[in-house]
Motif scaffolding. Structure first.
Motif, PDB file in Angstrom:
ATOM      1  N   UNK A   1      54.813-136.649 -35.620  1.00 19.18           N
ATOM      2  CA  UNK A   1      55.526-136.927 -36.875  1.00 19.18           C
ATOM      3  C   UNK A   1      56.757-137.783 -36.623  1.00 19.18           C
ATOM      4  N   UNK A   2      57.473-137.505 -35.540  1.00 26.59           N
ATOM      5  CA  UNK A   2      58.633-138.337 -35.196  1.00 26.59           C
ATOM      6  C   UNK A   2      58.209-139.773 -34.932  1.00 26.59           C
ATOM      7  N   UNK A   3      57.089-139.949 -34.217  1.00 23.93           N
ATOM      8  CA  UNK A   3      56.604-141.301 -33.926  1.00 23.93           C
ATOM      9  C   UNK A   3      56.268-142.032 -35.220  1.00 23.93           C
ATOM     10  N   UNK A   4      55.645-141.339 -36.153  1.00 25.34           N
ATOM     11  CA  UNK A   4      55.233-141.975 -37.415  1.00 25.34           C
ATOM     12  C   UNK A   4      56.411-142.290 -38.335  1.00 25.34           C
ATOM     13  N   UNK A   5      57.377-141.379 -38.422  1.00 25.59           N
ATOM     14  CA  UNK A   5      58.338-141.447 -39.519  1.00 25.59           C
ATOM     15  C   UNK A   5      59.802-141.566 -39.119  1.00 25.59           C
ATOM     16  N   UNK A   6      60.159-141.211 -37.896  1.00 25.16           N
ATOM     17  CA  UNK A   6      61.572-141.225 -37.538  1.00 25.16           C
ATOM     18  C   UNK A   6      62.098-142.648 -37.406  1.00 25.16           C
ATOM     19  N   UNK A   7      63.367-142.844 -37.756  1.00 27.71           N
ATOM     20  CA  UNK A   7      64.029-144.129 -37.575  1.00 27.71           C
ATOM     21  C   UNK A   7      64.653-144.258 -36.189  1.00 27.71           C
ATOM     22  N   UNK A   8      64.531-143.213 -35.376  1.00 29.50           N
ATOM     23  CA  UNK A   8      65.091-143.254 -34.025  1.00 29.50           C
ATOM     24  C   UNK A   8      64.381-144.306 -33.174  1.00 29.50           C
ATOM     25  N   UNK A   9      65.081-144.782 -32.180  1.00 32.26           N
ATOM     26  CA  UNK A   9      64.527-145.755 -31.237  1.00 32.26           C
ATOM     27  C   UNK A   9      63.808-144.981 -30.126  1.00 32.26           C
ATOM     28  N   UNK A  10      62.527-144.700 -30.332  1.00 36.50           N
ATOM     29  CA  UNK A  10      61.746-143.918 -29.372  1.00 36.50           C
ATOM     30  C   UNK A  10      61.293-144.850 -28.254  1.00 36.50           C
TER      31      UNK A  10
END
Length: 357
Positions: free
Chosen positions: A33-42
């Motif tokens: 979910x973080x990969x799909x939706x987060x605005x963070x620089x993963x």
């Protein structure tokens, strides 16, 4: 009082996600979910089973994020934050992964932890100035009981509900939030679980709140953000059909929704972790949710406006046939908002004449 969360997953933060076994197994919902939706620089993913492989080939998510096998390899990508993206059975991290977290903390990374077990007490002594551990599942302070005050708002309040747990309620809410923003609506997403709160940077961890105050905690969120929003998207949790779920009812009571979106996984006939419990025909599930949300007619009607169908494991042709079948069965708009678009669902929410009949 609102929960004041640190902005550890802001766009300017370099983030590594711990995902051991989560890219090919079933425990990686939070990280995916973080990969799909987060605005963070993963900048890197850590998965001992998938090191060196392609994220798109493994998950279908078209992001070019490298995958490594351990935290030592991840450090070459210079992350600032380690987000725990897995949810092991029982909520406790296996000991080898705890050692990896300690390694990350010792070299200066902050940690975002959505598990039930808090990490701050264990690693507080390792922290340097500016370094933090964000244990998400903490009950807010100064909670009150719910009083149905959200009914006084004049905006649209949308709650996702489901025929089971972990079927796409959060993703549906986020897709609807995105579609609302694209139409120029003042939209707000209220996170109620670990992934939703990580993505939004705020919310209420509902499963960390004592049940007597759960509706009040949601009500606080809705009242805080509702006055400034044309539309609120409240992340659903649990299911009225699930024998262990206690989250859905306080979400209904606290948010006082003006409309519901029912989320269902195509082909699923029983509760996944309670196979002795059958999922009723969707018209019966719709009737259940509408009667509960409307207090069996004691308040104004609350309708299921549309069906979000999870067709992840099916081909496009199979998904299209499933969507048509559900529309014929329920008389409601239906689509897979991940595979296609949430616009069709949003149209139903914004149409005052849209009901389940």
């Amino acid at each position: 009082m609102m929960v004041d969360f640190p902005n550890l997953l802001a766009p300017n933060r370099r983030v590594a996600i711990l995902l051991h076994g989560g890219l090919q197994g079933t425990a990686g919902k939070t990280g995916l979910s973080l990969i799909r939706y987060s605005e963070a620089n993963i900048v890197v993913l850590i998965d001992e089973e998938s090191g060196g492989r392609s994220l798109e080939e493994l998950t279908g998510i078209s992001h070019n994020i490298p995958i490594v096998a351990n935290i030592s390899e991840a450090l070459s990508y210079e992350p600032e934050v380690l987000a725990i993206g897995i949810a092991p059975s029982g909520g406790a991290l296996p000991e080898p992964w705890v050692n990896e977290i300690q390694q990350a903390v010792e070299v200066g990374l902050s940690v975002v932890n959505g598990l039930h077990t808090p990490l701050a007490p264990q690693f507080q002594s390792f922290l340097k100035p500016g370094q933090m551990i964000w244990d998400i599942r903490q009950e807010p302070k100064h909670l009150t009981i719910g009083k149905a005050k959200a009914r006084e708002l004049t905006n649209t309040r949308v709650l996702t509900v489901g025929t089971d747990m972990s079927i796409g309620k959060m993703s549906t809410s986020l897709e609807l939030h995105r579609a609302s923003q694209q139409r120029g609506l003042k939209s707000h997403f209220i996170g109620t679980g670990q992934a939703g709160i990580m993505i939004a940077g705020k919310g209420v961890p509902l499963d960390a709140v004592r049940v007597d105050f759960a509706a009040g905690a949601i009500e606080q969120q809705v009242l805080t953000y509702g006055a400034e929003a044309d539309i609120l998207h409240i992340e659903g949790q649990g299911s009225l059909l699930h024998p262990s779920s206690t989250a859905t009812l306080p979400l209904i009571r606290g948010s006082q929704p003006t409309g519901l979106i029912l989320v269902h996984r195509w082909g699923q006939t029983h509760i996944r972790h309670a196979p002795q419990v059958a999922i009723p025909p969707l018209p019966d599930a719709i009737d259940l949710y509408e009667r509960v949300a409307s207090v069996a007619g004691a308040t104004e009607p609350v309708r299921v406006k549309a069906i979000a169908l999870n067709t992840h494991k099916f081909s496009k042709e199979e998904a299209d046939r499933a969507i048509a079948e559900i529309q014929n069965l329920t008389g409601l708009p239906c689509t897979d908002p991940i595979r296609y678009s949430a616009d069709y669902l949003l149209d139903a929410l914004l149409n005052p004449n849209s009901t389940s009949g």
